[in-house]
Enzyme design. Sequence first.
Site, PDB file in Angstrom:
ATOM      1  N   ASP A 105       0.812  -1.217   0.000  1.00  0.00           N
ATOM      2  CA  ASP A 105       0.000   0.000   0.000  1.00  0.00           C
ATOM      3  C   ASP A 105       0.856   1.282   0.000  1.00  0.00           C
ATOM      4  OD1 ASP A 105      -2.836   1.165   0.545  1.00  0.00           O
ATOM      5  OD2 ASP A 105      -1.549   2.117   2.045  1.00  0.00           O
ATOM      6  N   ASP A 131      -3.428  -7.150   1.562  1.00  0.00           N
ATOM      7  CA  ASP A 131      -4.270  -6.069   2.106  1.00  0.00           C
ATOM      8  C   ASP A 131      -4.595  -4.985   1.076  1.00  0.00           C
ATOM      9  OD1 ASP A 131      -1.698  -5.125   1.897  1.00  0.00           O
ATOM     10  OD2 ASP A 131      -1.631  -4.222   3.892  1.00  0.00           O
TER      11      ASP A 131
END
Length: 321
Positions: A105, A131
């Site tokens: 991310d 994620d």
Amino acid sequence: MAIQRIAVLTSGGDSPGMNAAIRAVVRTGLARGLEVYGVRHGYQGLVDGEFIPMDSVSVSDMIQRGGTGLFTARSKDFMTEEGFHRALMMLESFKIDGLIVIGGDGSLRGALDLAKNGIAVAGLPGTIDNDLAYTDYTIGFDTAVNTAVSAIGNLRDTSSAHGMVTIVELMGRHCGDIALFAGIASGGDIIVVPEKEYDMDDICRQVVEGHNAGKLHCLIIVAEGAPFSCAEIREAIQERTGMESRITVLGHVQRGGSPSAFDRLLASRLGAYGVDALAEGKKAIAVGIRNNEIFDMDLAEALEMKRPERTELIRLGEILR
Ligand code: ATP
């Protein structure tokens, strides 16, 4: 104007399969007649100008290796105004027309900042955590799950031999996917993830019920960021049931190792797609996989997406225990 020179870097936590992605980027780029550079040490290497020309041989004998041959870093310099502008200047001076960023991310947010400053970027999801909401799977997740399943299998043997409660902590601060997937695949008795609220009395009751039903072992799989820590669970079980438990924290073992066939294939597909997309003139994209199709979408939109609820898998874990 058609692009001529691309660069690739790996950033943030390393994940098994990053090498397969680098290899795919380099060889797809070369097959398209592009010049390909590797940037060492992630964004720090951009700031410091660590660009190395890549040829086909430079990525041979790496598809099976964990880690990343380009090395990685968490770069504070890149987050400063001065460092960021140095990175932009380096990209300009090495005449890079397109950049492939492989990371999690944070790394893709860095790529978005570069895109906002005119650099054509393609972000590839490289993190064991799974994620990133926009993609079904990230590079390295499958290997990490397999590593965890293998370790939990070993722990199950000794847990059964001693009739002990075994508590295993797996990685995942905000996302419980490693614990959830590995927990179900290992036949875990109780799976504790950040996405759900738990009642400690329930957990203790389930331990006792399993024991009374004649189970030799009790495997409790806990994600790092779960509402209760392993120590809290052990203490509660000891206090409320009198049963002893042993904690194993798997830690960085989950990061390394030879990538699974799934991760090698995923990384190869994502890497090749990223190069093709840049060659087609795409500018600020996230490349991912959904329903087994490799696709791209706007990078900013990809980073805004919310992770899917894991209701079905959480329920499955509870039914099958
Ligand atoms: P992992 O999920 O494995 O931890 P990651 O890519 O999320 O991987 P980070 O350490 O968060 O790992 O990010 C890697 C690097 O990306 C940071 O060291 C920093 O240089 C850059 N970066 C992180 N967050 C941002 C952000 N919000 N904006 C710009 N750059 C960022």
